[in-house]
Design an enzyme around this catalytic site. Structure first.
Site, short mmCIF file in Angstrom:
data_model
loop_
_atom_site.label_atom_id
_atom_site.label_comp_id
_atom_site.label_asym_id
_atom_site.label_seq_id
_atom_site.Cartn_x
_atom_site.Cartn_y
_atom_site.Cartn_z
N HIS A 157 4.53 27.80 31.47
CA HIS A 157 3.51 26.91 30.60
C HIS A 157 2.69 27.69 29.83
CE1 HIS A 157 1.89 23.15 29.96
NE2 HIS A 157 1.91 22.68 31.04
N ASP A 372 23.73 16.45 27.30
CA ASP A 372 25.13 16.66 27.68
C ASP A 372 25.59 18.05 27.52
OD1 ASP A 372 27.74 16.19 28.07
OD2 ASP A 372 27.97 14.81 26.52
#
Length: 436
Positions: A157, A372
């Protein structure tokens, strides 16, 4: 049924081509330096019935992921480096790729996807509270006994927010399908938000973490498309005739947690809602493809903890967002606005038990369901499930893009009241099974 996860291998994946010398040092921005040392992560679930996935063995799928990851890292080169203080040494040290086997059926796993079960699918390193320096990027490919697959992606982060995470996932998936990366990342955040020459102010959250983590519980609430429509209609007003999904759910959250707090406290406490907002598209000099913690906080206060109508809360949210957008125009010109915001947060924290602080973070419309890798889109996408902080709501799209999943972390006392709130349950279901 007990879920067993066995780690099969742990590889260091290096970029397929070296990082040029002129890109070896990346300065962190002011917002990066002020962010918490932790990992942000997403889990992508791929069903067994994907014919393309069934065509490959787990070994072939793992190698395909590793090869495409190596080919993606030259574009996202800081993710293969090491964080040192206020900069990233882009030294091609590599990312960590873990392959794991799960002795369980994916369909059974998704019947009751509680936060505790998700923890088994997350790299151990990502759960550390230590400062995140290396690896910057952690991947765990979890192969279920039925042939299902869960890819867990965790990134420090200190250099990324959820939008950055989504950009990386999109680029990696495109590379895996043999396509070029369509959204090239920009690592120019430090040019827009440079570090000040003088000393940084202390962060108000730093001294609060240990307290905030005590006796918390996380629950998943799902607002399906039809319930969202009804909630949006209920939340509409003369000022906001067509509230967004996120506005309606956020307003309901604040209203219901305020009720829970009032019911459990002898004296009403002021209620403050902090909403994480992306600065992309709001700060003129900040491009949409910027990687980093391009986030700020929008703060709403209810000093008397009144139980307002949901329409009134939505009105407040819309007015606050409009003011916030205007303030953003000044942010890139000077860091003073950021320091003013930190000071404001610090003052609220300084009031201690006299105030309730809630936070909302939306991952909606990030396109995570488009990931995908060559065997179809995920049947389910979620964050890490559990949270390091209490009083937090994380919003994620449902697969159809019309509903919302809300992962909410509260104290045990507040959650016991919140989860039974009839107004909430009119719009949301508590942890329904994921249908695949």
């Amino acid at each position: 049924m007990e879920k067993k996860v066995e780690i099969l291998s742990r590889e260091i994946i290096k970029p397929s081509s070296p990082t040029p010398n002129d890109k070896r040092i990346l300065n962190l921005s002011l917002l990066d330096v002020l962010s918490s040392p932790m990992y942000t992560g997403a889990l992508l679930f791929y069903a067994t019935d994907s014919q393309k996935l069934l065509c490959f063995s787990s070994e072939e799928t793992s190698l395909k992921l590793q090869k495409s990851l190596s080919e993606t890292l030259p574009i996202f080169y800081p993710l293969a480096g090491r964080i040192i203080g206020s900069f990233v040494e882009c030294n091609d040290e590599g990312a960590v790729f873990i392959e794991a086997r799960v002795d369980h059926l994916l369909s059974e796993f998704l019947k009751c996807p509680v936060p505790e079960s998700l923890e088994l699918l997350i790299p151990v390193e990502a759960k550390s509270r230590e400062a995140v320096t290396w690896p910057v990027l952690l991947i765990q490919a979890n192969f279920f006994s039925c042939g299902g697959l869960v890819i867990t992606i965790c990134i420090s982060h200190k250099i990324t927010d959820a939008t950055s995470l989504a950009m990386f996932i999109r680029g990696w998936a495109e590379t895996s399908r043999g396509l070029g990366i369509t959204l090239i990342p920009s690592f120019t955040a430090s040019e827009v938000f440079p570090l000040p020459l003088d000393e940084l102010p202390s962060k108000p959250m730093d001294r609060k973490v240990e307290v905030e983590e005590m006796s918390c519980v996380t629950k998943r609430f799902v607002f399906d498309a039809s319930k969202i429509q009804k909630l949006r209609a209920k939340a509409s007003s003369n000022l906001v005739k067509n509230p967004t999904r996120v506005e309606a759910v956020t307003a309901l959250f604040w209203r219901c947690v305020t009720k829970a707090s009032r019911s459990s406290s002898r004296t009403p406490r002021a209620s403050v809602l902090q909403i994480l907002v992306s600065l992309r598209g709001k700060v003129d000099s900040l491009c949409e493809n910027t990687i980093g913690n391009m986030l700020s906080l929008m703060i709403l206060k209810n000093e008397e903890a009144k139980i307002e109508r949901i329409q009134d809360v939505v009105d407040e949210l819309r007015r606050a967002r409009e003011i916030f957008s205007l303030n953003c125009k000044e942010m890139s010109k000077s860091s003073s606005r950021i320091f003013e915001l930190l000071e404001e947060i610090g003052k609220v924290h300084g009031r201690g038990t006299k105030v309730d602080m809630w936070m909302s973070n939306s991952w909606c419309k990030l396109g995570l369901y488009d990931a995908d890798f060559g065997w179809g889109e995920p049947v389910w996408v979620t964050g890490r499930g559990t949270s390091n902080f209490k009083n937090l709501m994380l919003l994620i799209d449902t697969k159809d893009g019309e509903g919302i999943e809300a992962w909410i972390t509260l104290t045990e006392e507040h959650m016991s009241l919140f989860k039974c709130d009839q107004e909430l349950l009119e719009s949301a279901s508590l942890n329904p099974p994921v249908l695949i």
